[in-house]
Scaffold this motif. Sequence first.
Motif, PDB file in Angstrom:
ATOM      1  N   THR A  79       0.870  -1.461   0.088  1.00  0.00           N
ATOM      2  CA  THR A  79      -0.241  -0.382   0.050  1.00  0.00           C
ATOM      3  C   THR A  79       0.920   1.304  -0.064  1.00  0.00           C
ATOM      4  OG1 THR A  79       0.327   0.130   2.151  1.00  0.00           O
ATOM      5  CG2 THR A  79      -1.618  -1.181   1.392  1.00  0.00           C
ATOM      6  N   GLY A  80       1.822   0.993   0.520  1.00  0.00           N
ATOM      7  CA  GLY A  80       2.678   1.996   0.331  1.00  0.00           C
ATOM      8  C   GLY A  80       3.006   3.240   1.579  1.00  0.00           C
ATOM      9  N   ARG A  81       1.750   3.049   2.370  1.00  0.00           N
ATOM     10  CA  ARG A  81       1.487   2.880   3.755  1.00  0.00           C
ATOM     11  C   ARG A  81       1.966   2.488   4.839  1.00  0.00           C
ATOM     12  NH1 ARG A  81      -2.186   6.743   2.765  1.00  0.00           N
ATOM     13  NH2 ARG A  81      -2.135   7.929   4.797  1.00  0.00           N
ATOM     14  N   GLY A  82       3.265   2.801   5.847  1.00  0.00           N
ATOM     15  CA  GLY A  82       3.794   1.640   7.363  1.00  0.00           C
ATOM     16  C   GLY A  82       3.080   1.740   7.552  1.00  0.00           C
ATOM     17  N   GLY A  83       1.801   2.241   8.404  1.00  0.00           N
ATOM     18  CA  GLY A  83       0.599   2.772   9.819  1.00  0.00           C
ATOM     19  C   GLY A  83       1.612   3.291  10.670  1.00  0.00           C
ATOM     20  N   GLY A  84       1.917   3.812  10.772  1.00  0.00           N
ATOM     21  CA  GLY A  84       2.932   5.568  11.617  1.00  0.00           C
ATOM     22  C   GLY A  84       3.462   6.925  11.123  1.00  0.00           C
ATOM     23  N   ILE A  85       3.653   6.849  12.434  1.00  0.00           N
ATOM     24  CA  ILE A  85       3.839   8.485  12.485  1.00  0.00           C
ATOM     25  C   ILE A  85       5.229   8.679  12.799  1.00  0.00           C
ATOM     26  CG2 ILE A  85       3.603  10.797  12.824  1.00  0.00           C
ATOM     27  CD1 ILE A  85       0.398  10.643  12.473  1.00  0.00           C
ATOM     28  N   THR A 101       3.791  14.949  21.106  1.00  0.00           N
ATOM     29  CA  THR A 101       3.891  13.317  21.267  1.00  0.00           C
ATOM     30  C   THR A 101       2.650  12.802  21.592  1.00  0.00           C
ATOM     31  OG1 THR A 101       6.062  13.416  20.711  1.00  0.00           O
ATOM     32  CG2 THR A 101       4.997  11.288  21.073  1.00  0.00           C
ATOM     33  N   THR A 102       2.370  12.816  22.467  1.00  0.00           N
ATOM     34  CA  THR A 102       1.185  12.374  23.433  1.00  0.00           C
ATOM     35  C   THR A 102       0.155  12.728  22.725  1.00  0.00           C
ATOM     36  OG1 THR A 102       2.563  12.864  25.735  1.00  0.00           O
ATOM     37  CG2 THR A 102      -0.277  12.328  25.848  1.00  0.00           C
ATOM     38  N   ARG A 103      -0.068  13.981  22.612  1.00  0.00           N
ATOM     39  CA  ARG A 103      -1.133  14.837  21.537  1.00  0.00           C
ATOM     40  C   ARG A 103      -1.813  13.639  20.625  1.00  0.00           C
ATOM     41  NH1 ARG A 103      -5.498  18.244  21.920  1.00  0.00           N
ATOM     42  NH2 ARG A 103      -6.779  18.220  19.973  1.00  0.00           N
ATOM     43  N   ASP A 106      -2.811  10.520  20.750  1.00  0.00           N
ATOM     44  CA  ASP A 106      -3.708  10.117  21.377  1.00  0.00           C
ATOM     45  C   ASP A 106      -4.842  10.620  19.094  1.00  0.00           C
ATOM     46  OD1 ASP A 106      -3.474   9.757  23.417  1.00  0.00           O
ATOM     47  OD2 ASP A 106      -3.900  11.385  24.087  1.00  0.00           O
ATOM     48  N   ASP A 107      -4.636  11.854  18.990  1.00  0.00           N
ATOM     49  CA  ASP A 107      -5.108  11.897  17.678  1.00  0.00           C
ATOM     50  C   ASP A 107      -5.070  10.326  16.900  1.00  0.00           C
ATOM     51  OD1 ASP A 107      -6.265  14.050  18.919  1.00  0.00           O
ATOM     52  OD2 ASP A 107      -4.373  15.147  17.805  1.00  0.00           O
ATOM     53  N   ALA A 108      -3.188   9.814  16.562  1.00  0.00           N
ATOM     54  CA  ALA A 108      -3.267   8.945  15.280  1.00  0.00           C
ATOM     55  C   ALA A 108      -3.770   7.423  15.741  1.00  0.00           C
ATOM     56  CB  ALA A 108      -1.910   8.656  15.341  1.00  0.00           C
ATOM     57  N   LEU A 109      -4.103   7.104  16.607  1.00  0.00           N
ATOM     58  CA  LEU A 109      -4.711   5.861  17.670  1.00  0.00           C
ATOM     59  C   LEU A 109      -6.224   5.672  17.012  1.00  0.00           C
ATOM     60  CD1 LEU A 109      -3.091   5.339  21.406  1.00  0.00           C
ATOM     61  CD2 LEU A 109      -3.053   3.933  18.868  1.00  0.00           C
ATOM     62  N   ARG A 110      -7.016   7.111  16.776  1.00  0.00           N
ATOM     63  CA  ARG A 110      -8.054   7.237  16.256  1.00  0.00           C
ATOM     64  C   ARG A 110      -8.128   6.278  14.324  1.00  0.00           C
ATOM     65  NH1 ARG A 110      -8.733  11.226  19.655  1.00  0.00           N
ATOM     66  NH2 ARG A 110      -8.386  13.167  18.036  1.00  0.00           N
ATOM     67  N   HIS A 111      -6.827   6.826  14.483  1.00  0.00           N
ATOM     68  CA  HIS A 111      -6.975   6.284  12.527  1.00  0.00           C
ATOM     69  C   HIS A 111      -6.322   5.077  13.019  1.00  0.00           C
ATOM     70  CE1 HIS A 111      -8.518  10.281  10.952  1.00  0.00           C
ATOM     71  NE2 HIS A 111      -8.159  10.272  12.170  1.00  0.00           N
ATOM     72  N   ASP A 112      -5.995   4.552  13.067  1.00  0.00           N
ATOM     73  CA  ASP A 112      -5.035   3.387  13.946  1.00  0.00           C
ATOM     74  C   ASP A 112      -3.828   2.711  13.412  1.00  0.00           C
ATOM     75  OD1 ASP A 112      -7.200   1.432  14.599  1.00  0.00           O
ATOM     76  OD2 ASP A 112      -7.880   1.655  11.996  1.00  0.00           O
ATOM     77  N   ARG A 319      -2.851  22.397  16.885  1.00  0.00           N
ATOM     78  CA  ARG A 319      -2.651  22.761  16.162  1.00  0.00           C
ATOM     79  C   ARG A 319      -1.903  21.737  15.145  1.00  0.00           C
ATOM     80  NH1 ARG A 319      -1.852  28.976  16.172  1.00  0.00           N
ATOM     81  NH2 ARG A 319      -1.927  28.486  14.086  1.00  0.00           N
ATOM     82  N   LEU A 320      -0.478  21.783  15.822  1.00  0.00           N
ATOM     83  CA  LEU A 320       0.944  20.704  14.733  1.00  0.00           C
ATOM     84  C   LEU A 320      -0.023  19.145  14.661  1.00  0.00           C
ATOM     85  CD1 LEU A 320       3.445  21.637  16.417  1.00  0.00           C
ATOM     86  CD2 LEU A 320       3.306  21.672  14.282  1.00  0.00           C
ATOM     87  N   SER A 321      -0.507  18.633  15.679  1.00  0.00           N
ATOM     88  CA  SER A 321      -1.376  17.555  15.299  1.00  0.00           C
ATOM     89  C   SER A 321      -1.726  16.711  14.713  1.00  0.00           C
ATOM     90  CB  SER A 321      -1.966  16.586  16.895  1.00  0.00           C
ATOM     91  OG  SER A 321      -1.864  15.356  16.754  1.00  0.00           O
ATOM     92  N   ALA A 322      -2.756  18.312  14.139  1.00  0.00           N
ATOM     93  CA  ALA A 322      -4.020  17.987  13.247  1.00  0.00           C
ATOM     94  C   ALA A 322      -3.516  18.631  12.062  1.00  0.00           C
ATOM     95  CB  ALA A 322      -4.553  19.375  13.412  1.00  0.00           C
ATOM     96  N   ILE A 323      -1.972  18.983  12.256  1.00  0.00           N
ATOM     97  CA  ILE A 323      -1.737  18.780  10.594  1.00  0.00           C
ATOM     98  C   ILE A 323      -0.405  17.690  10.580  1.00  0.00           C
ATOM     99  CG2 ILE A 323       0.351  19.998   9.518  1.00  0.00           C
ATOM    100  CD1 ILE A 323      -0.117  22.702  11.458  1.00  0.00           C
TER     101      ILE A 323
END
Length: 358
Positions: A79-85, A101-103, A106-112, A319-323
């Motif tokens: 898929t070209g996607r690694g499943g992480g940030i 990183t904490t924020r 939390d935001d990333a886990l909602r997208h697996d 704001r940074l997390s959303a970006i």
Amino acid sequence: MTRTDHEPGAAAPAPAHRGTATLADVARAAGVSLATASFVLSGRGTSRSAGSAATKEKVRAAVAELGYVPNRHAQAMRTGRGGGIVMALGTLDDPWGVQLTTRVRDDALRHDLSTLVLADERWFEYLLGASADAALITSIDFVDDGPDRVRRLAASTQTGIVAFSTEMQPEDFDVVASTPTSAIARAYSRLRARHDRVHLLAPDLSRRVGGTLAHPRTRAFLDAAREHGDGPAEQLVHIVPDGSREAFLAGLDWLTGPDRPGAIVCFTGYQAVALQVAAARVGLQVPDDLEFLSIGDIPASTEFFGPISYYGVDDVFARLSAIIVDRAVDREGRPGSLHTFDWEFFPGVTTCESDGAR
């Protein structure tokens, strides 16, 4: 006749051992196509191809029931996607990075999506050989050929890049432009209005090109001191070892020495926290005996004796997390964007009440 697992309409049998299930097993148990299961579990769950919220829940329930563990390497190849940030922060000592990183986590886990922190400056080497959905790179302006390395990564990898830089413009990656230069000048003026001398507490950056005195934050402080006719400006810079504990111990020595400062601009948030604790340890009254502020946001959870005054960006972590998370979730065919963050003063208990200074 009693139905058996081999009769039409029977539920698919679970694999013999948890953890050995395949994506096909998950799709069969959830009653969805293999493509839909793949979309849900690959970080593309927001795509229409992933189906409804109920469909996504069925897939995730099947994953939990079967003990399915995705092969990230195979997934990245497919898929070209690694499943992480990847958060390329360069250090683990700064509370700012920990809070961000904490924020993001939390935001990333909602997208697996998982979150990985790089605590050194080898982000270029790591990202060249890694598969990540997005990466925040914070030290671009302070390493050799930083901007060129970002461009090379963007051209040779599928990682969605968010570049924290004042020197770059967006290309195939996002750029967050956030410079504290003017904030440092205002911080100096604020403290100088009440003190004859203002010092900069700065970390030892001898591992970086030019060291501490060449860093843009230090240069901004030196320019502010010279504009006020104070100097030699370099003698106002107090350099201590990098790290929270080291800053605390050095602060104790400085605050109990013969040249105890009365006003300090702290290079970063963790140094301000260390200085606050050191001042309390030696019995100084803040801000009467010692007035100081931080350049950079400070998480409230790290402040032990009331909020520290600082110059920073409003709601910076959200704001940074959303970006970053948006770049990880939606990367295909999108151009880079420029995000400009303006700095402002947030008063706390470590500075006197405003007297007109900006």
